[in-house]
Write a protein that holds these residues in place. Structure first.
Motif, PDB file in Angstrom:
ATOM      1  N   MET A 224       0.830  -1.207   0.000  1.00  0.00           N
ATOM      2  CA  MET A 224       0.000   0.000   0.000  1.00  0.00           C
ATOM      3  C   MET A 224       0.864   1.255   0.000  1.00  0.00           C
ATOM      4  SD  MET A 224      -3.173   0.926  -0.081  1.00  0.00           S
ATOM      5  CE  MET A 224      -4.299   2.265   0.324  1.00  0.00           C
ATOM      6  N   GLU A 225       2.043   1.167   0.617  1.00  0.00           N
ATOM      7  CA  GLU A 225       2.943   2.322   0.695  1.00  0.00           C
ATOM      8  C   GLU A 225       3.460   2.720  -0.682  1.00  0.00           C
ATOM      9  OE1 GLU A 225       6.045   3.559   4.136  1.00  0.00           O
ATOM     10  OE2 GLU A 225       6.601   1.787   2.969  1.00  0.00           O
ATOM     11  N   THR A 226       3.364   1.837  -1.654  1.00  0.00           N
ATOM     12  CA  THR A 226       3.705   2.199  -3.034  1.00  0.00           C
ATOM     13  C   THR A 226       2.780   3.285  -3.547  1.00  0.00           C
ATOM     14  OG1 THR A 226       4.384  -0.098  -3.410  1.00  0.00           O
ATOM     15  CG2 THR A 226       4.043   1.252  -5.359  1.00  0.00           C
ATOM     16  N   LEU A 227       1.564   3.335  -3.006  1.00  0.00           N
ATOM     17  CA  LEU A 227       0.543   4.267  -3.481  1.00  0.00           C
ATOM     18  C   LEU A 227       0.383   5.502  -2.606  1.00  0.00           C
ATOM     19  CD1 LEU A 227      -2.247   1.617  -4.217  1.00  0.00           C
ATOM     20  CD2 LEU A 227      -0.461   2.446  -5.773  1.00  0.00           C
ATOM     21  N   CYS A 228       0.656   5.360  -1.298  1.00  0.00           N
ATOM     22  CA  CYS A 228       0.364   6.460  -0.372  1.00  0.00           C
ATOM     23  C   CYS A 228       1.022   6.213   0.976  1.00  0.00           C
ATOM     24  CB  CYS A 228      -1.157   6.593  -0.176  1.00  0.00           C
ATOM     25  SG  CYS A 228      -1.929   5.077   0.444  1.00  0.00           S
ATOM     26  N   ASN A 229       0.842   7.143   1.881  1.00  0.00           N
ATOM     27  CA  ASN A 229       1.338   7.013   3.244  1.00  0.00           C
ATOM     28  C   ASN A 229       0.554   5.928   3.984  1.00  0.00           C
ATOM     29  OD1 ASN A 229       2.615   7.544   5.697  1.00  0.00           O
ATOM     30  ND2 ASN A 229       1.237   9.219   6.222  1.00  0.00           N
ATOM     31  N   VAL A 230       1.217   5.202   4.872  1.00  0.00           N
ATOM     32  CA  VAL A 230       0.522   4.172   5.658  1.00  0.00           C
ATOM     33  C   VAL A 230       0.723   4.353   7.158  1.00  0.00           C
ATOM     34  CG1 VAL A 230       0.558   2.449   3.812  1.00  0.00           C
ATOM     35  CG2 VAL A 230       2.472   2.549   5.432  1.00  0.00           C
ATOM     36  N   SER A 231       1.444   5.374   7.574  1.00  0.00           N
ATOM     37  CA  SER A 231       1.716   5.600   8.999  1.00  0.00           C
ATOM     38  C   SER A 231       0.832   6.732   9.528  1.00  0.00           C
ATOM     39  CB  SER A 231       3.192   5.945   9.217  1.00  0.00           C
ATOM     40  OG  SER A 231       4.008   4.863   8.870  1.00  0.00           O
ATOM     41  N   PHE A 232      -0.096   6.374  10.409  1.00  0.00           N
ATOM     42  CA  PHE A 232      -1.042   7.349  10.944  1.00  0.00           C
ATOM     43  C   PHE A 232      -1.289   7.091  12.428  1.00  0.00           C
ATOM     44  CE2 PHE A 232      -2.092   6.921   6.443  1.00  0.00           C
ATOM     45  CZ  PHE A 232      -2.158   8.245   6.036  1.00  0.00           C
ATOM     46  N   THR A 233      -1.681   8.129  13.145  1.00  0.00           N
ATOM     47  CA  THR A 233      -2.109   7.976  14.526  1.00  0.00           C
ATOM     48  C   THR A 233      -3.520   7.390  14.537  1.00  0.00           C
ATOM     49  OG1 THR A 233      -3.132  10.162  14.668  1.00  0.00           O
ATOM     50  CG2 THR A 233      -0.765  10.018  15.160  1.00  0.00           C
ATOM     51  N   SER A 234      -3.952   6.962  15.700  1.00  0.00           N
ATOM     52  CA  SER A 234      -5.301   6.398  15.800  1.00  0.00           C
ATOM     53  C   SER A 234      -6.369   7.451  15.486  1.00  0.00           C
ATOM     54  CB  SER A 234      -5.527   5.805  17.193  1.00  0.00           C
ATOM     55  OG  SER A 234      -5.286   6.765  18.200  1.00  0.00           O
ATOM     56  N   ASP A 235      -6.132   8.695  15.864  1.00  0.00           N
ATOM     57  CA  ASP A 235      -7.096   9.751  15.542  1.00  0.00           C
ATOM     58  C   ASP A 235      -7.173   9.988  14.037  1.00  0.00           C
ATOM     59  OD1 ASP A 235      -7.823  10.199  18.169  1.00  0.00           O
ATOM     60  OD2 ASP A 235      -6.372  11.825  18.483  1.00  0.00           O
ATOM     61  N   GLU A 236      -6.029   9.940  13.373  1.00  0.00           N
ATOM     62  CA  GLU A 236      -6.011  10.117  11.917  1.00  0.00           C
ATOM     63  C   GLU A 236      -6.703   8.945  11.217  1.00  0.00           C
ATOM     64  OE1 GLU A 236      -1.860  12.705  11.427  1.00  0.00           O
ATOM     65  OE2 GLU A 236      -1.781  10.514  11.554  1.00  0.00           O
ATOM     66  N   ILE A 237      -6.486   7.739  11.733  1.00  0.00           N
ATOM     67  CA  ILE A 237      -7.158   6.560  11.163  1.00  0.00           C
ATOM     68  C   ILE A 237      -8.674   6.718  11.283  1.00  0.00           C
ATOM     69  CG2 ILE A 237      -7.563   4.091  11.470  1.00  0.00           C
ATOM     70  CD1 ILE A 237      -4.618   3.865  12.362  1.00  0.00           C
TER      71      ILE A 237
END
Length: 521
Positions: A224-237
């Protein structure tokens, strides 16, 4: 500076001593400090002892190590883990207080002796794990105790809840919340990136946290990281899921069930997967994101984690039982994992398969398996009538809604909504492996294909990996291309070719399975 802290309930004086910080600019993997060996002995501190460190109102626990020369008397050597916890700098002064042995050590010993642990005891073990009050050796004994003695259903639920409560939880306040899990081990098995947009397009909410590769060519998070960011906080998720109905993010980026990551780090070097701990590990993460309906994929067959189907069946029953106890309606599929799923093995090459499947084409095995898993969730969540989930999943793909939903999720995670197959960063260097004989393909090794793809640079290099040009049962003529290898450098490509020649990942049917005569009986 010396300070005496007398606790009326303790028979021991807790002597607080102030030290000057010396920073070792590397990670130790654990909260370890280094004291001068001579001074530590004078103060009755020994290797493995626990201490509490205090700096400007912040506190953290640490494990003592000693050295005769790395630090001077009055200094404490700290690694990056302590620096991050206390936000301290070289030359700052911290107060260190010896700590006694936590009660959880006795609970670990009780499990090693074969006793059942109460929920409060398991909670205390996990609490001390998160507070860094347990040494790596003590945690290893806990893992060994669970491996040797097992956990019953009540203990497993208690461990699940304790792991879940060790971090944030994702309360979306919506329904239905669906989820999936795959036990892994199958190359190219990128069903999550197809299932999530199908369910999200159907109106369900799917906050999918995924892993990165450890020994494989790509985890779902890497792909998925090939397409976009995958590291987020729980609030961002939470914000992403409420906006798009789905996400595909790296589980390690959010503070969800963090105790599990610590336990995995202990389990991994020993290759230990105690059943109760494995169940708790998976179900805690599902509980943390508020899952109501869950489908689990347990690949079985040659080279998988479950070569014996009977063991997979036992685990499936346990998943369903624990799911019921946690109010998560769970369904388990035992799937054929003896060969790779899809054509591509490596982040960008797997993305290519996903894009093509979501446009109604691509590898049929990835298409069928994804629709099977998605269909079961559609039925469980009462979005599709019983028996029609698969057809609904197929219809959502063929309508184009699933592909548009993936693009919507990618955009919400910081990528480009209009990304196409042609935009994927496929490695510019390519090599081909040819069949050395006529025959029918009997087996393609998941582990060997992954090893070749990693040699080419995957998963770090997004465009590196392999493309399978054959599958189980295909009739192949000598000289046909059976594997393509891609890389970003000629050196890595050459290395991957050497690995491919060494491991021989594609096996052909054998006519003679054995030869016997009077000389070998």
């Amino acid at each position: 500076m010396w300070m005496i802290d007398m606790n009326n309930n303790s028979k021991r004086e807790h002597v607080k001593v102030e030290y000057k910080i010396k920073v070792f600019d590397i990670g130790a993997g654990l909260p370890i400090i280094v004291l001068n060996e001579t001074e530590a002995k004078q103060r009755d501190l020994f290797v493995g002892d626990r201490v509490e460190m205090e700096y400007k109102g912040k506190t953290t626990s640490a494990i003592v190590d000693t050295s005769p020369s790395m630090v001077k008397e009055g200094e404490v050597g700290v690694f990056i883990e302590i620096v991050d916890a206390l936000k301290c700098m070289p030359g700052d002064r911290v107060v260190i207080t010896p700590l006694g042995k936590p009660a959880s050590v006795d609970y670990i010993r009780r499990k090693l002796d074969g006793n059942e642990l109460h929920a409060s005891e398991i909670e205390e073990i996990v609490k001390d794990l998160m507070a860094n009050k347990l040494s790596e050796a003590e945690l290893a004994v806990f893992v060994a105790g669970v491996y040797a003695r097992g956990l019953n259903a009540e203990e497993t639920v208690s461990l699940t809840n304790a792991i879940m409560q060790s971090g944030d939880t994702l309360d979306l306040g919506v329904s239905p919340v669906v989820d999936k899990h795959c036990a892994g081990g199958v190359a190219g098995n990128r069903t999550t990136m197809v299932v999530v947009p199908i369910l999200a397009a159907a109106g369900a909410y799917m906050p999918k946290t995924s892993s990165r590769a450890i020994t494989s060519a790509a985890g779902t998070a890497d792909t998925m990281e090939t397409l976009c960011n995958v590291s987020f906080t729980s609030d961002e998720i939470r914000d992403i899921v409420l906006k798009t109905h789905g996400c595909i993010v790296w589980g390690g980026g959010a503070h969800l069930a963090p105790a599990d990551d610590k336990l995995i780090r202990i389990r991994y070097p020993f290759r230990l997967d105690p059943r109760g701990m494995l169940l708790a590990s998976i179900m805690a993460k599902k509980k943390a994101v508020g899952s109501q309906f869950l489908v689990i994929d347990l690949p079985i067959g040659r080279g998988t984690k479950f070569e014996d189907p009977s063991k997979a069946k036992e685990l499936a029953k346990d998943f369903i039982d624990i799911g019921n106890r946690l109010n998560i309606k769970t369904q388990v599929f035992l799937t054929d994992g003896s060969d790779p799923i899809g054509y591509g093995v490596g982040p960008a090459l797997e993305c290519k398969d996903v894009f093509e499947v979501l446009q109604g084409a691509g590898p049929q095995d990835l298409f069928n398996k994804s629709c099977l898993l998605a269909g079961s969730l559609l039925e469980a969540a009462a979005i599709a009538p019983k028996g029609s989930g698969y057809e609904m999943a197929v219809g959502i793909i063929k309508s184009g809604k699933a592909f548009q939903k993936l693009r919507e999720i990618v955009e919400a995670q910081g990528g480009s909504r209009n990304l196409s197959v042609d935009d994927l960063p496929i490695g510019k260097y390519k090599a081909e492996i040819y069949a050395e004989m006529d025959g029918r393909v009997d087996h393609i090794s998941n582990s060997k294909i992954a090893r070749i793809a990693r040699a080419a640079g995957a998963p770090k290099v997004k465009g590196a990996g392999c493309v399978l040009k054959c599958e189980h049962g295909d009739r192949i003529r000598k000289g046909e291309v059976i594997i393509e290898i891609y890389s970003d450098s000629e050196a890595k490509l050459d290395y991957a070719l050497k690995v491919a020649q060494e491991v021989n990942p594609v096996e052909f049917q054998k006519i003679v399975l054995g030869e016997y005569n009077k000389n070998n009986f």
